[in-house]
Design a protein around this motif. Structure first.
Motif, PDB file in Angstrom:
ATOM      1  N   GLN A 114       0.826  -1.202   0.000  1.00  0.00           N
ATOM      2  CA  GLN A 114       0.000   0.000   0.000  1.00  0.00           C
ATOM      3  C   GLN A 114       0.864   1.257   0.000  1.00  0.00           C
ATOM      4  O   GLN A 114       1.871   1.335   0.716  1.00  0.00           O
ATOM      5  N   SER A 187      -5.053  -1.394  -7.615  1.00  0.00           N
ATOM      6  CA  SER A 187      -6.332  -0.706  -7.406  1.00  0.00           C
ATOM      7  C   SER A 187      -6.066   0.629  -6.738  1.00  0.00           C
ATOM      8  O   SER A 187      -5.046   0.812  -6.056  1.00  0.00           O
ATOM      9  N   TYR A 189      -7.859   3.924  -4.392  1.00  0.00           N
ATOM     10  CA  TYR A 189      -8.919   4.236  -3.438  1.00  0.00           C
ATOM     11  C   TYR A 189      -8.934   5.732  -3.143  1.00  0.00           C
ATOM     12  O   TYR A 189      -7.886   6.369  -3.032  1.00  0.00           O
ATOM     13  N   GLN A 194     -12.953   2.201  -3.307  1.00  0.00           N
ATOM     14  CA  GLN A 194     -12.249   1.858  -4.534  1.00  0.00           C
ATOM     15  C   GLN A 194     -12.839   2.631  -5.719  1.00  0.00           C
ATOM     16  O   GLN A 194     -14.045   2.627  -5.939  1.00  0.00           O
ATOM     17  N   TRP A 196     -10.931   2.583  -8.851  1.00  0.00           N
ATOM     18  CA  TRP A 196     -10.375   1.979 -10.067  1.00  0.00           C
ATOM     19  C   TRP A 196      -9.665   0.694  -9.693  1.00  0.00           C
ATOM     20  O   TRP A 196      -9.094   0.588  -8.593  1.00  0.00           O
ATOM     21  N   ASN A 197      -9.743  -0.295 -10.580  1.00  0.00           N
ATOM     22  CA  ASN A 197      -8.969  -1.514 -10.365  1.00  0.00           C
ATOM     23  C   ASN A 197      -8.629  -2.139 -11.700  1.00  0.00           C
ATOM     24  O   ASN A 197      -9.191  -1.784 -12.751  1.00  0.00           O
TER      25      ASN A 197
END
Length: 382
Positions: A114, A187, A189, A194, A196-197
């Motif tokens: 992340q 992805s 956030y 969320q 977009w992935n």
């Protein structure tokens, strides 16, 4: 004394005429518009004005006399139309940027790496009364706080005066010091939601990819390229250039993350390639005809310039230079200290070449002023 007064009066008239002269005519739909504007020497200084709209000017380069060579212009377009661009005046204020809202997650199936956009920005690209864009370069971490050994995430966050914004994220595997091909599911956030992935992604060494997410509907800008032609920033193409548009499927692998688009994946090939010219032929068609599909084609290939393994950065995120490393070579045959230290067998399927290098990001940068394209120009030139 009379001669001095006459000279001052003539200078006043020249300045008045300059303020009234139209430098460009830009067509825009309603919404926030941010676009690039190239100008010939001695036509405008410091600030530009779009019609009577609220306007912000971020000057990026100047001519030797200090006049604007290239600027990123932002305007609040209340209704669609064609607007003159003229010499402008300063406007007060700066839009504050926000932080701590965006997260990129790169999941390997076993570990979620992340990157959080938080804390002070490292640099600013746009700043003024209408819009601010800041950059944060973040190393993803796992749940134990261990940094990823190869990847960096670049958050370019653009905030407009009324709270509308654009998220522009680039993920890089470009470290001189280390790198291999990395597999993950990316992805993005916003405030934990969320937005977009993407599916499984094979991120090769020395490449980068980009994804933007708009949090509103922004103006569609049709630039005026005549000033750029006068400034010799682009060629003056013949009006009889064919007007057909090459459509593309944004969901096809060729145009997805780290795709090749319509380019030949083996760049040393030299014949019959539409991208080999001072500018690619799809760019020439757009410069002449300004077709919407042509525009999408040009910008998508600018995005995919990051797919090629030509991007090398030092650990301070600066580009490797021949001043610091005079014998540097992107080739396994180089001496160990004179090449990237990562695995050069894992740079992916695309093979770049200096002698047959297409211009992918230059006109996209002239059109938009986006920082991603400026970085691509620097990487390819380097």
């Amino acid at each position: 004394m009379n001669h001095k007064r006459a000279r001052l009066f003539l200078e006043h008239l020249e300045k008045r005429d300059l303020l009234a002269s139209i430098l460009a005519e830009v067509t825009m739909t309603s919404g926030w518009a941010t676009f690039g504007q190239a100008l010939p020497q001695a036509t405008a200084w410091d600030y530009l004005q779009v019609g009577v709209l609220d306007t912000q000017t971020d000057v990026k380069t100047t001519w030797p006399d200090g006049s604007i060579k290239f600027a990123v212009v932002t305007a609040d377009v209340l209704a669609a139309g064609t607007f003159p661009v003229t010499q402008g005046a300063p406007a007060a204020g700066t839009v504050p940027g926000w932080d701590g809202l965006h997260t990129a997650v790169l999941s390997t199936g076993e570990t979620d790496w992340q990157a959080l956009s938080a804390g002070p920005a490292q640099s600013t690209w746009l700043a003024g009364p209408l819009v601010t864009e800041t950059r944060r370069v973040v190393t993803p971490q796992n749940h134990l706080g261990v940094p990823h050994p190869f990847l960096k995430v670049v958050f370019d966050e653009r905030w407009y005066r009324d709270g509308q914004f654009r998220l522009d994220v680039t993920v890089e595997n470009t470290r001189h010091a280390a790198g291999v091909q990395v597999w993950y599911v990316p992805s993005l956030y916003h405030q934990g939601i969320q937005v977009w992935n993407h599916g499984w992604t094979a991120h090769s060494y020395l490449t980068r990819w980009r994804q933007t997410v708009d949090f509103w509907y922004f103006s569609d800008v049709t630039p005026d390229f005549a000033p750029a032609v006068t400034a010799k920033a682009i060629p003056n193409y013949w009006g009889g250039v064919a007007s057909f548009a090459s459509g593309f499927d944004p969901y096809s692998p060729e145009f997805g993350i780290l795709g090749v688009g319509s380019l030949n994946p083996f760049m040393p090939d030299h014949g019959g390639r539409e991208e080999l010219a001072p500018l690619p032929d799809w760019t020439a068609r757009y410069l002449v005809h300004k077709n919407t599909d042509q525009k999408s084609w040009v910008l998508k290939h600018g995005d995919l310039a990051g797919s090629w393994p030509v991007h090398v950065r030092e650990d301070d995120f600066g580009f490797v230079t021949i001043d610091a490393r005079p014998n540097y070579w992107l080739d396994p045959r180089a001496e160990p200290q004179d090449r990237p230290q990562g695995d050069l067998s894992q740079t992916g399927p695309l093979v770049p070449d200096n002698a047959h290098q297409p211009s992918l990001a230059y006109v996209p940068y002239l059109m938009t002023g986006d920082r991603y394209y400026a970085d691509e120009l620097a990487a390819w030139a380097n």
